[in-house]
Scaffold this active site. Sequence first.
Site, PDB file in Angstrom:
ATOM      1  N   ASP A   1       0.822  -1.211   0.000  1.00  0.00           N
ATOM      2  CA  ASP A   1       0.000   0.000   0.000  1.00  0.00           C
ATOM      3  C   ASP A   1       0.857   1.263   0.000  1.00  0.00           C
ATOM      4  O   ASP A   1       1.992   1.235  -0.479  1.00  0.00           O
ATOM      5  CB  ASP A   1      -0.952  -0.048   1.214  1.00  0.00           C
ATOM      6  CG  ASP A   1      -2.286   0.578   0.889  1.00  0.00           C
ATOM      7  OD1 ASP A   1      -2.311   1.790   0.635  1.00  0.00           O
ATOM      8  OD2 ASP A   1      -3.300  -0.140   0.871  1.00  0.00           O
TER       9      ASP A   1
ATOM     10  N   HIS B   1      -4.039   5.513   3.354  1.00  0.00           N
ATOM     11  CA  HIS B   1      -4.804   4.351   2.906  1.00  0.00           C
ATOM     12  C   HIS B   1      -4.291   3.063   3.555  1.00  0.00           C
ATOM     13  O   HIS B   1      -5.059   2.284   4.117  1.00  0.00           O
ATOM     14  CB  HIS B   1      -4.664   4.314   1.377  1.00  0.00           C
ATOM     15  CG  HIS B   1      -5.493   3.323   0.654  1.00  0.00           C
ATOM     16  ND1 HIS B   1      -4.963   2.171   0.127  1.00  0.00           N
ATOM     17  CD2 HIS B   1      -6.804   3.320   0.328  1.00  0.00           C
ATOM     18  CE1 HIS B   1      -5.927   1.514  -0.500  1.00  0.00           C
ATOM     19  NE2 HIS B   1      -7.051   2.182  -0.399  1.00  0.00           N
TER      20      HIS B   1
ATOM     21  N   SER C   1     -11.603  -0.968  -1.192  1.00  0.00           N
ATOM     22  CA  SER C   1     -10.359  -0.845  -0.423  1.00  0.00           C
ATOM     23  C   SER C   1     -10.542  -1.258   1.016  1.00  0.00           C
ATOM     24  O   SER C   1      -9.628  -1.782   1.638  1.00  0.00           O
ATOM     25  CB  SER C   1      -9.896   0.615  -0.397  1.00  0.00           C
ATOM     26  OG  SER C   1      -9.020   0.868  -1.429  1.00  0.00           O
TER      27      SER C   1
END
Length: 826
Positions: free
Chosen positions: A216, A254, A426
């Site tokens: 990520d 994220h 996600s």
Amino acid sequence: MVRISLIAILAVGLQLSAASQPVPRNYAERLYYTLHSPSEDFEAAKHTAQLLNARFEGYVGELKNHFLISVDRPSISARSEVDEHDHTLTAFKALKAQKLDKRGDVSVRAISSIEKQVPRRKLVKRAPIETYEERQDPPVSENADEEQKANGKKITWWLDEPGAYLAMKKELGIKDVGFDNQWHLVNREQQGNDLNITGVWKQGITGEGVVVVLLDDGLDYESDDLKDNFYAEGSYDFNDHTPLPKPRLIDDNHGTRCAGEIAAVKNEVCGMGVAYNAKVAGVRILSAEISDADEAEALNYKYQENDIYSCSWGPPDNGEVVDAPKGLVYDAIVNGINNGRNGNGSIFVFASGNGGSYDDNCNFDGYTNSMYTITVGAVDRLGKHPYYSERCSAQLVVTYSSGSASRIYTTDVGKQSCTDGHGGTSAAAPLAAGVFALVLSIRPDLSWRDMQYLCVKTAVQVALDDDDWTTLPSGRKFNHRFGYGSLDAYRIVEEAKTHVNLRPQTHLAIPHLTKKPQPIPDLTGQDDHSKAFISTINVTPEMAKGVGLSRLEHVTIGVDIQHERRGDLEILLESPHNVTSQLAARRRFDTSTDGFGNWTFMTVKHWDEDPIGDWTLRVIDAYNPEQTGSVVHWTLNLWGEVAEDFDPNAQPIETPVETSSTVEEPVETTTASSEIETASASPSDSTSSSPIESGTSTPAADPIQTPGAEHADEELEVSPVGNGTNVPEHIVSSGSTIAYIAVGSALILAAAGIAYVAKRKSWADKGYKEPPMSNRTEGYEFDLFADDDDSEAEEDNEDDTGSHATSPMLGRDKGKGKMVASEPED
Ligand SMILES: *[C@@H]1O[C@H](CO)[C@@H](O)[C@H](O)[C@H]1NC(C)=O
Ligand SMILES: *[C@@H]1O[C@H](CO)[C@@H](O)[C@H](O)[C@H]1NC(C)=O
Ligand SMILES: *[C@@H]1O[C@H](CO)[C@@H](O)[C@H](O)[C@H]1NC(C)=O
Ligand SMILES: *[C@@H]1O[C@H](CO)[C@@H](O)[C@H](O)[C@H]1NC(C)=O
Ligand SMILES: *[C@@H]1O[C@H](CO)[C@@H](O)[C@H](O)[C@H]1NC(C)=O
């Protein structure tokens, strides 16, 4: 003596530790290239580097057949950026052109190709842009009860008992202040719409001993909610080439949010992870463009320690792209499957994608479409399909995420930061990764296929009123929007306890060959699709027996289809039991003229089906009559568990293959002399530029190129037989190898996988004309692509109002920095 051996041990130790950390790349000052040696010839690669005056950097990650070399970046770089003027590429070409009689040339011969490594691939995060309304509305549902009834959920729940919730928190010692917001763990408003996890925790199953790595944009290992579960040894930063995956950019939140969903510590900060005693590692790859070599290395990073790879990214979700990992990136995925986790296979978890409102479909994304990955879509708090979540036949399960004015509460970047703004597919994929960590903590011996099988067996149906649910011959239900349903932590863990390990995988490939591309009839304006392009492959019991296929799992369909407007096509696969997989769906915005060149579609919908009988490919072109196409060829691949009594050394059998086509023009069928390919064909050998799982690739394959594989492109005799109605093709199989992974033993004899490899003469009608460029945008609302501000959203919540990046390689998730981050209240 003693001193000498001590020094030797020290030296070996130093070497080992040096080898275990990647050598930091310096793309600013050096040019990098990979050498592909199908025969895994280390010395040859080293020598070739010498001949090219390049520095030999060693293996690319864990790949034994790809090597990295580098040279100083020339100062007059503008010119050398262009491959034609690249000195190293030119020198390699010259070496290859030399006569092969000197020692040096022998080395060069072992190197099949060279590839320049430029950071150019930008992978897109899968967090959606929320609508204006979503941000304004309080996350409550008015018709919760009715919604639940519609979803067929039971009405009595453990939560209905007075004090049950508090008692559960007390029993488990939960003090996290944000836990009450984590409806995906325990949903008190829409009971039943959660992971059903407390019954697992109560047994002390919390992910201990398992490492989940987040590929990520970084991981805030200094967060009080993550630091105790952070696994530094499994972490690396491939964007900035440093050991620790520190989030450095403003929107690098994220990975941290995803990590929090998996393994946020049970403490007094924020909420908890699904597997709160598992470890999380961070491999940073999404914060800048990366090269194929780095992506390949990331996908295998510390793959004996990192068990599960949580991947909430992929190619752009704009409904226009068909993209797959190729070459060494593809090889890395296969390598992870074959060799990761001590041979049981890395668990790759991928988010299905957020392009739902752009008609995007996870069968067009080579990561999610791959059988080696577990594709996870989203279901929202009310048990509904969120507008963004992509559908496809490769989708295995869904888990909870944003939608219906509600999002996911998790850890954020910062010492004690939390957010209630996480969402998109996600946010779904990491929840699944967390559940798999719970499973592996009690059954570390399960293979990548066992994990998929457990998903198939235990997922729970949601949104019963959705019209895509189909009852399968197995009695299970499948839906292209939800796969087999929503992941239930309790059910999958219970099933895992008694699950019997699957035997190795075997593979039957049957090509359907025609001499000329077959036109796809245009059906614009017609509802009757019986006149669509139809082609059938018959699978006989002998064929299944020939490869020892005892239980069907994945089906992949390799196609070579030409079309002037790819998005017009719908492609269906109909099984002998009338189960229809939608392989390709119409995509309004896909105006590509590239067709599907050697694309492989995957479906999990036929799991456990009896494969004997007719498999029919139906290609429907019901839009834009002026843009047409044809089917060049297709291949049916059946993958599954090998029979217990299968003897791979038995005499090869001869299998007649019946093919037929209802296309008006008689099909000229070729006699395709085929052979069982030994398991050693690397998927990227002869097809390094073809998409993931090209038709002739074998999985579980040891990536060594054999002479047999090399000859796969050789021209063969083609002699038309029959008259086009029901034409027998003659498929001859020969030698094969198969692997037996003994239960409880690390012994691998050889890789499994048997393929009938089609060899074909060059197609008579190769001359494919570029389609006319006029009228390509006719009738399409390109206004939709304008950059929308959230506040401009006029349609309802179910509409994607996200901005649509103009560059296909840029993320659509920009602006998600706007998500609400809230500090925990004390
Ligand atoms: C959820 O977990 C409980 C045990 O905590 C179990 O009794 C129940 O059957 C599970 N729900 C489903 C739908 O299987
Ligand atoms: C699979 O996992 C088990 C348990 O961790 C381990 O003993 C075994 O060596 C692994 N590999 C294979 C190929 O079974
Ligand atoms: C499949 O459908 C056809 C026509 O609808 C029918 O004739 C056939 O019996 C069906 N086969 C199975 C296995 O259900
Ligand atoms: C498909 O594969 C064949 C053989 O590997 C190759 O000749 C052909 O050019 C490929 N087509 C496309 C469009 O890539
Ligand atoms: C095609 O060949 C089959 C046997 O191979 C025969 O039964 C059939 O009559 C032939 N059809 C035509 C149209 O020639």
